[in-house]
Design a protein around this motif. Structure first.
Motif, PDB file in Angstrom:
ATOM      1  N   GLU A 216       0.842  -1.189   0.000  1.00 29.32           N
ATOM      2  CA  GLU A 216       0.000   0.000   0.000  1.00 29.32           C
ATOM      3  C   GLU A 216       0.879   1.241   0.000  1.00 29.32           C
ATOM      4  O   GLU A 216       1.899   1.272   0.686  1.00 29.32           O
ATOM      5  CB  GLU A 216      -0.911  -0.009   1.232  1.00 29.32           C
ATOM      6  CG  GLU A 216      -1.929   1.094   1.239  1.00 29.32           C
ATOM      7  CD  GLU A 216      -2.947   0.924   2.348  1.00 29.32           C
ATOM      8  OE1 GLU A 216      -3.026   1.832   3.195  1.00 29.32           O
ATOM      9  OE2 GLU A 216      -3.645  -0.110   2.375  1.00 29.32           O
ATOM     10  N   PHE A 217       0.487   2.254  -0.781  1.00 28.55           N
ATOM     11  CA  PHE A 217       1.244   3.503  -0.811  1.00 28.55           C
ATOM     12  C   PHE A 217       0.329   4.651  -1.197  1.00 28.55           C
ATOM     13  O   PHE A 217      -0.796   4.445  -1.654  1.00 28.55           O
ATOM     14  CB  PHE A 217       2.442   3.401  -1.769  1.00 28.55           C
ATOM     15  CG  PHE A 217       2.076   3.165  -3.217  1.00 28.55           C
ATOM     16  CD1 PHE A 217       1.989   4.217  -4.113  1.00 28.55           C
ATOM     17  CD2 PHE A 217       1.834   1.880  -3.686  1.00 28.55           C
ATOM     18  CE1 PHE A 217       1.667   4.001  -5.444  1.00 28.55           C
ATOM     19  CE2 PHE A 217       1.512   1.644  -5.016  1.00 28.55           C
ATOM     20  CZ  PHE A 217       1.420   2.714  -5.904  1.00 28.55           C
ATOM     21  N   GLU A 218       0.808   5.862  -0.971  1.00 28.03           N
ATOM     22  CA  GLU A 218       0.080   7.083  -1.298  1.00 28.03           C
ATOM     23  C   GLU A 218       0.636   7.643  -2.604  1.00 28.03           C
ATOM     24  O   GLU A 218       1.848   7.623  -2.827  1.00 28.03           O
ATOM     25  CB  GLU A 218       0.266   8.128  -0.194  1.00 28.03           C
ATOM     26  CG  GLU A 218      -0.125   7.638   1.186  1.00 28.03           C
ATOM     27  CD  GLU A 218      -1.601   7.363   1.316  1.00 28.03           C
ATOM     28  OE1 GLU A 218      -2.412   8.160   0.778  1.00 28.03           O
ATOM     29  OE2 GLU A 218      -1.955   6.347   1.930  1.00 28.03           O
ATOM     30  N   TYR A 219      -0.269   8.169  -3.445  1.00 32.90           N
ATOM     31  CA  TYR A 219       0.163   8.782  -4.698  1.00 32.90           C
ATOM     32  C   TYR A 219      -0.830   9.865  -5.081  1.00 32.90           C
ATOM     33  O   TYR A 219      -2.021   9.579  -5.249  1.00 32.90           O
ATOM     34  CB  TYR A 219       0.271   7.730  -5.805  1.00 32.90           C
ATOM     35  CG  TYR A 219       0.729   8.294  -7.127  1.00 32.90           C
ATOM     36  CD1 TYR A 219       2.046   8.726  -7.289  1.00 32.90           C
ATOM     37  CD2 TYR A 219      -0.135   8.434  -8.191  1.00 32.90           C
ATOM     38  CE1 TYR A 219       2.473   9.260  -8.496  1.00 32.90           C
ATOM     39  CE2 TYR A 219       0.280   8.963  -9.400  1.00 32.90           C
ATOM     40  CZ  TYR A 219       1.594   9.383  -9.545  1.00 32.90           C
ATOM     41  OH  TYR A 219       2.010   9.920 -10.739  1.00 32.90           O
ATOM     42  N   ARG A 220      -0.359  11.101  -5.156  1.00 36.00           N
ATOM     43  CA  ARG A 220      -1.138  12.256  -5.591  1.00 36.00           C
ATOM     44  C   ARG A 220      -2.480  12.375  -4.867  1.00 36.00           C
ATOM     45  O   ARG A 220      -3.501  12.696  -5.455  1.00 36.00           O
ATOM     46  CB  ARG A 220      -1.347  12.226  -7.099  1.00 36.00           C
ATOM     47  CG  ARG A 220      -0.027  12.326  -7.870  1.00 36.00           C
ATOM     48  CD  ARG A 220      -0.218  12.478  -9.330  1.00 36.00           C
ATOM     49  NE  ARG A 220      -0.741  13.820  -9.617  1.00 36.00           N
ATOM     50  CZ  ARG A 220      -1.102  14.231 -10.816  1.00 36.00           C
ATOM     51  NH1 ARG A 220      -0.998  13.420 -11.852  1.00 36.00           N
ATOM     52  NH2 ARG A 220      -1.564  15.441 -11.003  1.00 36.00           N
ATOM     53  N   GLY A 221      -2.480  12.103  -3.588  1.00 33.81           N
ATOM     54  CA  GLY A 221      -3.696  12.241  -2.797  1.00 33.81           C
ATOM     55  C   GLY A 221      -4.610  11.029  -2.822  1.00 33.81           C
ATOM     56  O   GLY A 221      -5.757  11.102  -2.393  1.00 33.81           O
ATOM     57  N   TYR A 222      -4.118   9.911  -3.315  1.00 32.14           N
ATOM     58  CA  TYR A 222      -4.895   8.676  -3.359  1.00 32.14           C
ATOM     59  C   TYR A 222      -4.146   7.583  -2.623  1.00 32.14           C
ATOM     60  O   TYR A 222      -2.920   7.557  -2.615  1.00 32.14           O
ATOM     61  CB  TYR A 222      -5.127   8.222  -4.808  1.00 32.14           C
ATOM     62  CG  TYR A 222      -6.041   9.154  -5.566  1.00 32.14           C
ATOM     63  CD1 TYR A 222      -7.410   8.928  -5.615  1.00 32.14           C
ATOM     64  CD2 TYR A 222      -5.529  10.266  -6.219  1.00 32.14           C
ATOM     65  CE1 TYR A 222      -8.245   9.788  -6.297  1.00 32.14           C
ATOM     66  CE2 TYR A 222      -6.369  11.137  -6.896  1.00 32.14           C
ATOM     67  CZ  TYR A 222      -7.726  10.887  -6.938  1.00 32.14           C
ATOM     68  OH  TYR A 222      -8.545  11.749  -7.600  1.00 32.14           O
TER      69      TYR A 222
ATOM     70  N   THR B  83      -8.254   4.561  -3.818  1.00 30.49           N
ATOM     71  CA  THR B  83      -9.245   5.271  -3.023  1.00 30.49           C
ATOM     72  C   THR B  83      -8.813   6.718  -2.848  1.00 30.49           C
ATOM     73  O   THR B  83      -7.672   6.996  -2.485  1.00 30.49           O
ATOM     74  CB  THR B  83      -9.378   4.628  -1.623  1.00 30.49           C
ATOM     75  OG1 THR B  83      -9.650   3.241  -1.781  1.00 30.49           O
ATOM     76  CG2 THR B  83     -10.497   5.279  -0.828  1.00 30.49           C
ATOM     77  N   GLY B  84      -9.743   7.652  -3.107  1.00 31.55           N
ATOM     78  CA  GLY B  84      -9.462   9.070  -2.914  1.00 31.55           C
ATOM     79  C   GLY B  84      -9.518   9.451  -1.446  1.00 31.55           C
ATOM     80  O   GLY B  84     -10.223   8.822  -0.660  1.00 31.55           O
ATOM     81  N   HIS B  85      -8.797  10.499  -1.088  1.00 34.64           N
ATOM     82  CA  HIS B  85      -8.765  10.940   0.302  1.00 34.64           C
ATOM     83  C   HIS B  85      -9.895  11.910   0.635  1.00 34.64           C
ATOM     84  O   HIS B  85     -10.379  11.921   1.746  1.00 34.64           O
ATOM     85  CB  HIS B  85      -7.438  11.631   0.611  1.00 34.64           C
ATOM     86  CG  HIS B  85      -6.286  10.679   0.647  1.00 34.64           C
ATOM     87  ND1 HIS B  85      -5.003  11.080   0.895  1.00 34.64           N
ATOM     88  CD2 HIS B  85      -6.206   9.338   0.466  1.00 34.64           C
ATOM     89  CE1 HIS B  85      -4.191  10.044   0.866  1.00 34.64           C
ATOM     90  NE2 HIS B  85      -4.906   8.969   0.596  1.00 34.64           N
TER      91      HIS B  85
ATOM     92  N   TYR C 210      -2.783   5.075 -14.085  1.00 40.56           N
ATOM     93  CA  TYR C 210      -4.240   5.150 -14.026  1.00 40.56           C
ATOM     94  C   TYR C 210      -4.692   6.428 -13.321  1.00 40.56           C
ATOM     95  O   TYR C 210      -5.577   7.134 -13.802  1.00 40.56           O
ATOM     96  CB  TYR C 210      -4.773   3.911 -13.301  1.00 40.56           C
ATOM     97  CG  TYR C 210      -6.270   3.869 -13.191  1.00 40.56           C
ATOM     98  CD1 TYR C 210      -7.041   3.410 -14.250  1.00 40.56           C
ATOM     99  CD2 TYR C 210      -6.920   4.272 -12.037  1.00 40.56           C
ATOM    100  CE1 TYR C 210      -8.420   3.363 -14.161  1.00 40.56           C
ATOM    101  CE2 TYR C 210      -8.292   4.235 -11.934  1.00 40.56           C
ATOM    102  CZ  TYR C 210      -9.038   3.779 -13.000  1.00 40.56           C
ATOM    103  OH  TYR C 210     -10.407   3.742 -12.896  1.00 40.56           O
ATOM    104  N   VAL C 211      -4.080   6.730 -12.171  1.00 33.36           N
ATOM    105  CA  VAL C 211      -4.436   7.946 -11.426  1.00 33.36           C
ATOM    106  C   VAL C 211      -4.084   9.181 -12.251  1.00 33.36           C
ATOM    107  O   VAL C 211      -4.885  10.121 -12.339  1.00 33.36           O
ATOM    108  CB  VAL C 211      -3.743   7.978 -10.043  1.00 33.36           C
ATOM    109  CG1 VAL C 211      -3.880   9.346  -9.380  1.00 33.36           C
ATOM    110  CG2 VAL C 211      -4.326   6.892  -9.146  1.00 33.36           C
ATOM    111  N   ASP C 212      -2.917   9.203 -12.878  1.00 34.39           N
ATOM    112  CA  ASP C 212      -2.528  10.342 -13.715  1.00 34.39           C
ATOM    113  C   ASP C 212      -3.536  10.570 -14.836  1.00 34.39           C
ATOM    114  O   ASP C 212      -3.952  11.697 -15.101  1.00 34.39           O
ATOM    115  CB  ASP C 212      -1.129  10.134 -14.304  1.00 34.39           C
ATOM    116  CG  ASP C 212      -0.030  10.229 -13.262  1.00 34.39           C
ATOM    117  OD1 ASP C 212      -0.277  10.772 -12.154  1.00 34.39           O
ATOM    118  OD2 ASP C 212       1.081   9.744 -13.554  1.00 34.39           O
ATOM    119  N   ALA C 213      -3.953   9.497 -15.501  1.00 34.76           N
ATOM    120  CA  ALA C 213      -4.917   9.611 -16.593  1.00 34.76           C
ATOM    121  C   ALA C 213      -6.272  10.077 -16.078  1.00 34.76           C
ATOM    122  O   ALA C 213      -6.942  10.892 -16.715  1.00 34.76           O
ATOM    123  CB  ALA C 213      -5.055   8.275 -17.317  1.00 34.76           C
ATOM    124  N   LYS C 214      -6.675   9.592 -14.919  1.00 35.10           N
ATOM    125  CA  LYS C 214      -7.956   9.992 -14.341  1.00 35.10           C
ATOM    126  C   LYS C 214      -7.938  11.476 -14.000  1.00 35.10           C
ATOM    127  O   LYS C 214      -8.898  12.186 -14.285  1.00 35.10           O
ATOM    128  CB  LYS C 214      -8.273   9.164 -13.106  1.00 35.10           C
ATOM    129  CG  LYS C 214      -9.629   9.491 -12.518  1.00 35.10           C
ATOM    130  CD  LYS C 214     -10.151   8.312 -11.752  1.00 35.10           C
ATOM    131  CE  LYS C 214     -11.560   8.540 -11.269  1.00 35.10           C
ATOM    132  NZ  LYS C 214     -12.562   8.501 -12.314  1.00 35.10           N
TER     133      LYS C 214
END
Length: 81
Positions: free
Chosen positions: A2-8, A33-35, A66-70
């Motif tokens: 588990e890790f954090e990336y750009r607020g997710y 999951t978003g914060h 995926y997060v970057d594209a979203k």
């Protein structure tokens, strides 16, 4: 993993496919999951990996893309804080 990336929060669940004919293959499920909102997503990585380490590393790269594209498609382009 588990890790954090750009607020997710990104959680990767790797599991071994012991029924693979020639090699053992590792598969991954990715949970994002978003914060600050209720958005969450779960999907399986299409790739198969040769080891647990490769599976975690590959799935982490897929999740970041995926997060970057979203974020790019949302019109926000900003990470959650």
């Amino acid at each position: 993993m588990e890790f954090e990336y750009r607020g997710y929060t990104i959680r990767i669940e790797a599991y071994e496919d012991t029924a693979a004919v020639h090699d053992h293959a590792w598969h991954c499920t990715i949970n994002v999951t978003g914060h600050v909102d209720t958005w969450r997503d779960r999907f399986t990585a299409e790739q198969r990996f040769g080891s647990l380490a490769a599976a975690e590393q590959g799935a982490a790269a897929i999740a970041r893309e995926y997060v970057d594209a979203k974020l790019a498609g949302s019109g926000q382009g900003n990470a959650q804080v």
